[in-house]
Design an enzyme around this catalytic site. Sequence first.
Site, mmCIF file in Angstrom:
data_model
loop_
_atom_site.group_PDB
_atom_site.id
_atom_site.type_symbol
_atom_site.label_atom_id
_atom_site.label_comp_id
_atom_site.label_asym_id
_atom_site.label_seq_id
_atom_site.Cartn_x
_atom_site.Cartn_y
_atom_site.Cartn_z
ATOM 1 C CD GLU A 213 -1.992 109.473 42.024
ATOM 2 O OE1 GLU A 213 -1.331 108.425 41.048
ATOM 3 O OE2 GLU A 213 -2.329 110.497 41.717
ATOM 4 C CB CYS A 251 2.934 102.309 40.629
ATOM 5 S SG CYS A 251 3.453 103.971 40.137
HETATM 6 P P1 NAD Z 1 1.112 100.875 51.563
HETATM 7 O O1 NAD Z 1 -0.048 100.710 50.912
HETATM 8 O O2 NAD Z 1 1.924 99.260 51.977
HETATM 9 O O3 NAD Z 1 1.736 101.619 52.588
HETATM 10 C C1 NAD Z 1 2.126 103.335 52.034
HETATM 11 C C2 NAD Z 1 1.880 104.317 52.552
HETATM 12 O O4 NAD Z 1 0.691 104.175 53.851
HETATM 13 C C3 NAD Z 1 3.600 103.600 54.512
HETATM 14 O O5 NAD Z 1 3.611 105.345 54.462
HETATM 15 C C4 NAD Z 1 2.598 103.778 54.816
HETATM 16 O O6 NAD Z 1 3.233 103.583 56.474
HETATM 17 C C5 NAD Z 1 0.912 103.697 55.519
HETATM 18 N N1 NAD Z 1 0.458 103.008 55.994
HETATM 19 C C6 NAD Z 1 0.611 100.921 55.542
HETATM 20 N N2 NAD Z 1 -1.040 101.216 56.439
HETATM 21 C C7 NAD Z 1 -1.807 102.206 56.868
HETATM 22 C C8 NAD Z 1 -2.885 102.109 57.762
HETATM 23 N N3 NAD Z 1 -3.346 101.111 58.117
HETATM 24 N N4 NAD Z 1 -3.719 103.830 57.988
HETATM 25 C C9 NAD Z 1 -2.669 104.636 57.416
HETATM 26 N N5 NAD Z 1 -1.172 104.113 56.849
HETATM 27 C C10 NAD Z 1 -0.756 102.950 56.465
HETATM 28 O O7 NAD Z 1 1.969 100.277 49.701
HETATM 29 P P2 NAD Z 1 3.819 100.471 49.532
HETATM 30 O O8 NAD Z 1 4.129 98.915 50.412
HETATM 31 O O9 NAD Z 1 3.886 101.375 50.770
HETATM 32 O O10 NAD Z 1 3.992 100.890 48.190
HETATM 33 C C11 NAD Z 1 3.401 99.689 47.085
HETATM 34 C C12 NAD Z 1 2.355 100.264 46.315
HETATM 35 O O11 NAD Z 1 1.752 101.126 46.156
HETATM 36 C C13 NAD Z 1 2.242 99.015 45.173
HETATM 37 O O12 NAD Z 1 0.751 98.960 45.261
HETATM 38 C C14 NAD Z 1 2.417 100.511 44.392
HETATM 39 O O13 NAD Z 1 1.393 100.236 43.079
HETATM 40 C C15 NAD Z 1 1.285 101.301 44.780
HETATM 41 N N6 NAD Z 1 1.950 103.074 44.648
HETATM 42 C C16 NAD Z 1 1.427 103.263 43.958
HETATM 43 C C17 NAD Z 1 2.263 104.333 43.390
HETATM 44 C C18 NAD Z 1 1.484 105.971 42.388
HETATM 45 O O14 NAD Z 1 1.854 106.466 41.781
HETATM 46 N N7 NAD Z 1 0.448 105.667 42.238
HETATM 47 C C19 NAD Z 1 3.334 104.885 43.014
HETATM 48 C C20 NAD Z 1 4.244 104.335 44.167
HETATM 49 C C21 NAD Z 1 3.283 102.816 44.053
#
Ligand code: NAD
Length: 491
Positions: A213, A251
């Site tokens: 997502e 998002c």
């Molecule tokens: P992110 O990808 O930085 O982090 C998401 C999660 O992944 C966090 O829990 C983080 O700790 C973990 N993570 C980070 N690096 C990792 C790695 N190397 N290995 C494993 N896990 C890791 O995203 P964010 O900043 O938390 O959220 C923002 C993004 O999420 C935006 O692009 C937004 O559009 C998207 N988003 C999508 C939805 C949806 O439903 N489609 C909903 C909310 C946010």
Amino acid sequence: MEKARDIEGELEFMRDYYRTGKTKEASWRRSQLKNLQALLREQEAQIFTALDQDLGKHPGEAMRDEIGTLIKSLNFALGNLKEWMSGTKAKLPQIALLSSAEVVPEPLGLVLIISTWNFPFGMSLEPLIGAIAAGNIAVIKPSELAPSSSALLAKLIPAYLDTKAVKVVEGDSTVGEKLLQQKWEKIFFTGSARVGRIVMSAAVKHLTPVSLELGGKCPAIVDSLSWSWDKEVAVNRILGAKFGSCSGQACIAVDYVLVEKGYASTLVELMKELIKKMFGENPRKSNSVTRIINKHHFLRLKNLLSDSRVKDSIIYGGSMNEEHLYIEPTILMDPPLDAEIMTEEIFGPLLPIISVKKIEDSIDFLNIRPKPLAIYAFTKNETLKKRIISETSSGSVVFNDAIIQYAADTLPFGGVGECGHGKYHGKYSFDTFSHFKAIARRSFLTDFWFRFPPWNDYKLQLLETAYNYDYFELLLFVLSLKRPKTRLSYI
Ligand code: NAD
């Protein structure tokens, strides 16, 4: 299991519990969903506090976007669980005379849910509802960037849910990476495309299915609405979906607006007026403006405006305060399309308005860009609506509103292309965390001899008839006892 130490041992313990079959029982699933509902109801105040500490989110926004939506989803799951679990009837081909078939959902097993900071409860618990409803055991890794919410989830989940079946592992990317090295039956990831790629690569090792997502740039196409009431409703909804939902850190927030050049000034004037209605003359003093999550994201947003061409396009707002992680609701008119603000997901309270010659040009505008998670279109033009549905591709299309699709239990929520894949919410969540097992049953009473070797031309004809015609015709053919003439030249 607050820390990621001894993950292997903890997961093995969970797997042993799963093997007892307890989580497959309807009564277990139902009790866990009810307990989750109790958690949300009884701990509402703590959740409000955590969201305020992490994001400065107003309880009203928290209720609309997280607690209320989750309680609604739980009601829907509880109301439909029996039907979802019951499977569906199916059929075998007539060559298998006297048979029955069905599709039976079964849980996948141990699933990993990795979530974001913007809706820390929603993004963690909405997938969990599906995982539990489908009878799985789950580990949740909330985002470290919303530490109060993450800590609260780690405290409350074991207090309300079956600790042998649902765990919260707190931590940053290193913990996420460690978790990704484990074997899961499903990984449900919400987050950025960058980390989505890491998740997908890690999943390859065990051929683990993933749901991604992700984000993207969701446009709002605004047609020239003629009634002042329609205009006001449309603009209010756009502003609500940009500045009024986590300050655009969502998002499915409206990322930018497409509007006909001749209508742009009408739209902007109304936006200015309604922003004041929502957040007052000085939005910085408003308790309805959610803060930017941290300094890194604040500077990222500030940097989007550092391009002088972009700065010059600001027509409203633009003030910011680093100490309070505050950015004023800001409108930009026609920033350059090659600037980062128009090539990257904004994820903040900056709203570019892009003017097009004719509103229909929006379709071409979208089609040469990555597919968005949502397309919003404010219009009464039925032809335009049909064209948007048939000529563009996106996770969802919403006419005359925005973000509301997230709250629908009967619509699949998910992306296409670079904004992700997989879908959830309502029955789609149940399906996402289920394997649909095919069950076929045969009677010993009948068997068609022509299913088996040795092959001859007669059997070939009978097989063709069996696959292409109904039983009656097959019967006539069999009863005629006439050897059919050779149909294929090589026989
Ligand atoms: P992110 O990808 O930085 O982090 C998401 C999660 O992944 C966090 O829990 C983080 O700790 C973990 N993570 C980070 N690096 C990792 C790695 N190397 N290995 C494993 N896990 C890791 O995203 P964010 O900043 O938390 O959220 C923002 C993004 O999420 C935006 O692009 C937004 O559009 C998207 N988003 C999508 C939805 C949806 O439903 N489609 C909903 C909310 C946010």
